[in-house]
Design a protein around this motif. Structure first.
Motif, PDB file in Angstrom:
ATOM      1  N   VAL A   1       7.529  -8.243  12.515  1.00 13.15           N
ATOM      2  CA  VAL A   1       7.400  -7.415  11.313  1.00 13.15           C
ATOM      3  C   VAL A   1       6.063  -6.677  11.336  1.00 13.15           C
ATOM      4  O   VAL A   1       5.094  -7.122  11.962  1.00 13.15           O
ATOM      5  CB  VAL A   1       7.510  -8.255  10.016  1.00 13.15           C
ATOM      6  CG1 VAL A   1       8.898  -8.846   9.867  1.00 13.15           C
ATOM      7  CG2 VAL A   1       6.463  -9.360   9.995  1.00 13.15           C
ATOM      8  N   ASP A   2       6.043  -5.550  10.637  1.00 13.03           N
ATOM      9  CA  ASP A   2       4.831  -4.735  10.510  1.00 13.03           C
ATOM     10  C   ASP A   2       4.285  -4.922   9.091  1.00 13.03           C
ATOM     11  O   ASP A   2       4.927  -4.553   8.114  1.00 13.03           O
ATOM     12  CB  ASP A   2       5.166  -3.262  10.774  1.00 13.03           C
ATOM     13  CG  ASP A   2       3.937  -2.360  10.688  1.00 13.03           C
ATOM     14  OD1 ASP A   2       2.816  -2.896  10.544  1.00 13.03           O
ATOM     15  OD2 ASP A   2       4.114  -1.129  10.759  1.00 13.03           O
ATOM     16  N   GLN A   3       3.099  -5.504   9.000  1.00  7.71           N
ATOM     17  CA  GLN A   3       2.483  -5.778   7.696  1.00  7.71           C
ATOM     18  C   GLN A   3       1.511  -4.665   7.283  1.00  7.71           C
ATOM     19  O   GLN A   3       0.800  -4.823   6.284  1.00  7.71           O
ATOM     20  CB  GLN A   3       1.712  -7.111   7.749  1.00  7.71           C
ATOM     21  CG  GLN A   3       2.576  -8.318   8.110  1.00  7.71           C
ATOM     22  CD  GLN A   3       3.387  -8.830   6.939  1.00  7.71           C
ATOM     23  OE1 GLN A   3       3.751  -8.067   6.052  1.00  7.71           O
ATOM     24  NE2 GLN A   3       3.691 -10.110   6.935  1.00  7.71           N
ATOM     25  N   ALA A   4       1.481  -3.539   8.013  1.00  3.40           N
ATOM     26  CA  ALA A   4       0.468  -2.502   7.760  1.00  3.40           C
ATOM     27  C   ALA A   4       0.647  -1.831   6.404  1.00  3.40           C
ATOM     28  O   ALA A   4      -0.327  -1.607   5.677  1.00  3.40           O
ATOM     29  CB  ALA A   4       0.508  -1.450   8.874  1.00  3.40           C
ATOM     30  N   THR A   5       1.885  -1.497   6.050  1.00  2.00           N
ATOM     31  CA  THR A   5       2.110  -0.750   4.801  1.00  2.00           C
ATOM     32  C   THR A   5       2.435  -1.664   3.625  1.00  2.00           C
ATOM     33  O   THR A   5       1.771  -1.648   2.598  1.00  2.00           O
ATOM     34  CB  THR A   5       3.253   0.266   5.000  1.00  2.00           C
ATOM     35  OG1 THR A   5       4.396  -0.428   5.515  1.00  2.00           O
ATOM     36  CG2 THR A   5       2.842   1.340   5.987  1.00  2.00           C
ATOM     37  N   ASN A   6       3.476  -2.487   3.794  1.00  3.39           N
ATOM     38  CA  ASN A   6       3.884  -3.404   2.722  1.00  3.39           C
ATOM     39  C   ASN A   6       3.888  -4.830   3.261  1.00  3.39           C
ATOM     40  O   ASN A   6       4.459  -5.097   4.321  1.00  3.39           O
ATOM     41  CB  ASN A   6       5.290  -3.056   2.213  1.00  3.39           C
ATOM     42  CG  ASN A   6       5.325  -1.674   1.593  1.00  3.39           C
ATOM     43  OD1 ASN A   6       4.486  -1.346   0.772  1.00  3.39           O
ATOM     44  ND2 ASN A   6       6.297  -0.867   2.005  1.00  3.39           N
TER      45      ASN A   6
END
Length: 525
Positions: free
Chosen positions: A238-243
């Protein structure tokens, strides 16, 4: 396309066959039938695309034939030939999705041809759409497989340079440039469903459902999913950068919508694309804590509080294990159970020992239990491989230790029962020996119980259980046996009475006659 004509009137069949330009319409007649039963047999063999069916067929009506034929080949289209068009027939035909009706009484060949052309056109459009859909689905499936394969190779560490990974990711439709990534490892808590072990295809369907739920929950934040159904695990990136994506949401959703319980280990976030294999190992390490914390579902890496795993067994635990082996060798099962509880306390506090190491320790104890049972001449059940698998199958170490404790308690119960029987037998033998050696003394239950270090009540109860007699009767039986032996060897009645401690011959005579049935003097004669 293939056509079948189901009509009991031969003239109608001939007219339909000869007046319609079948080849021009791209059609071929593959079968004719005169009744519903014959029609079903031909239909099953030929599987026609279009069937012209008379309603009033013998043996099986036209509508009944259509209903059964739909179960054989659902893709066929039906045109009904009928002499009348009543409401009930129309209603049933609509339910069966019949394409059109032709009244035989007013039938014109041009009308029939137009109806057939319309059906052929509809079927061609449907097949074209199916072909396009399959082509799109095939292309989409191929892209999905390509993406999965890339994700799997990335996870396995086949790509080590971040720029190469970024390029490959972009080729597979993944935008990971500048992403703040996190690895999640999902573990299915139990391999069973309603008592049945889940098969690989069950796990495949479950994984597909979990991935769909994750996509709905996290949308663009979900980079991808890789499965390993052999060990009931799924790996998520998962990408936690934005949300910020909350792993607890996925756990709750899977429980609510799929009725499955899962646990998750979560790594630290990372930006170096080559770090996914290392981060997956970190998440898996967090997930191992489930072995010790069965009531927790999500285990996130926390740098300050993350416990260090013991790769070797601490000295204190080694000492307790040796104690358990020693007590088992000495058949001191109570003490072995006490040491097992100490072992549980030591293992249940940080720093934790790796679960695999603990399972090896448990196997050693089970092997010792098996040796102890095998070396004892008793009815003890020897733990077998089935028992070992039952003990090791649970996910949590408390359950595994409970399995061993159950085995020890069973041995303790069996050993205690045998020991109690032996103890009671020893008491009876000791009293018998005492009576035989001192038959002249008056036998007092309280004095004998005191000498044997047991209570008078216990001694009395033991005599009743082991001999079927109370203590007094037991003493009298032994004295009678000794009296018989003495008199058979030539001893007189008076001397026998004195040797047995009777104050006078009359008392001895009354006792003997009551027990044997005759007086001592008569017995001697």
């Amino acid at each position: 396309m293939k056509v079948m004509i189901v009509e009991d009137d031969m003239l109608v069949r001939l007219g339909v066959k000869s007046m319609i330009p079948w080849t021009e319409l791209g059609l071929e007649i593959v079968g004719e039938a005169r009744d519903g039963i014959e029609a079903l047999d031909i239909f099953a063999k030929q599987l026609p695309d279009i069937a012209l069916v008379d309603i009033g067929l013998p043996k099986l009506s036209g509508l009944a034939f259509i209903e059964q034929a739909k179960g054989i080949y659902p893709e066929c289209e039906y045109i009904i030939l009928t002499c009348n068009q009543d409401f009930d027939m129309v209603r049933q035909s609509l339910r069966l999705e019949v394409r059109d009706f032709i009244l035989k009484s007013t039938m014109e060949i041009e009308t029939l041809r137009q109806v057939i052309e319309n059906v052929v056109g509809l079927m061609n459009k449907k097949r074209e759409k199916q072909s396009n859909d399959q082509h799109k689905l095939g292309a989409q499936s191929f892209k999905t497989l390509q993406k999965k394969e890339f994700m799997r190779e990335w996870l396995n560490g086949n790509y080590v340079q971040s720029d190469v990974i970024a390029k490959k990711a972009a080729e597979n439709g993944l935008d990971v440039q500048g992403a703040e990534l996190q690895a999640w490892v999902i573990q299915l808590d139990t391999p069973y469903r309603k008592g049945q072990k889940l098969l690989p295809h069950d796990l495949d369907k479950l994984g597909y459902a979990i991935e769909n739920i994750a996509r709905e929950l996290y949308r663009e934040s979900l980079v991808g999913v890789v499965e390993d159904v052999r060990i009931r695990r799924w790996y998520i990136l998962v990408d936690q950068a934005t949300n910020h994506t909350d792993p607890n949401a996925l756990v709750r959703a899977v429980d609510h919508y799929l009725d499955y319980q899962i646990s998750m280990g979560c790594s630290r976030t990372f930006t170096d694309l080559s770090c996914w294999p290392r981060s997956e190992a970190e998440a898996s390490s967090c997930l191992e804590l489930k072995y010790y914390k069965p009531n927790q579902s999500v285990f996130e890496y926390e740098a300050d509080s993350q416990p260090a795993w013991c790769t070797t067994i601490p000295t204190s635990i080694v000492g307790i294990e040796k104690e358990i082996h020693q007590w088992l060798s000495l058949f001191q099962f109570e003490k072995a159970a006490q040491s097992l509880r100490m072992l549980e306390q030591e293992l249940g506090t940080p720093p934790y020992v790796l679960p695999g190491t603990v399972k090896n320790l448990i196997i050693d104890i089970l092997n010792k239990l098996s040796d102890v049972c095998g070396n004892r001449e008793s009815t003890h059940r020897k733990p077998d491989m089935a028992t070992a698998n039952e003990v090791l199958e649970p996910v949590y170490f408390q359950d595994s230790l409970k399995g061993i404790d159950d085995e020890i308690q069973m041995l303790l119960a069996q050993f205690g029962e045998n020991r109690l029987k032996a103890e009671k037998r020893m008491i009876i033998e000791a009293v018998e020996s005492y009576i035989h050696e001192t038959p002249h003394l008056e036998m007092n239950l309280n004095e004998i119980a005191e000498n044997l270090k047991v209570s008078a009540a216990y001694l009395s109860r033991t005599f009743k259980e082991e001999t079927g007699n109370n203590f007094t009767e037991f003493v009298l039986d032994i004295k009678v046996k000794k009296a018989v032996n003495m008199m058979e060897n030539g001893m007189g009645v008076t001397e026998t009475a004195e040797r047995l401690g009777y104050l006078n011959v009359s008392s001895f005579t009354r006792m003997f006659k009551k027990r044997v049935g005759v007086a001592p003097s008569q017995f001697v004669k």
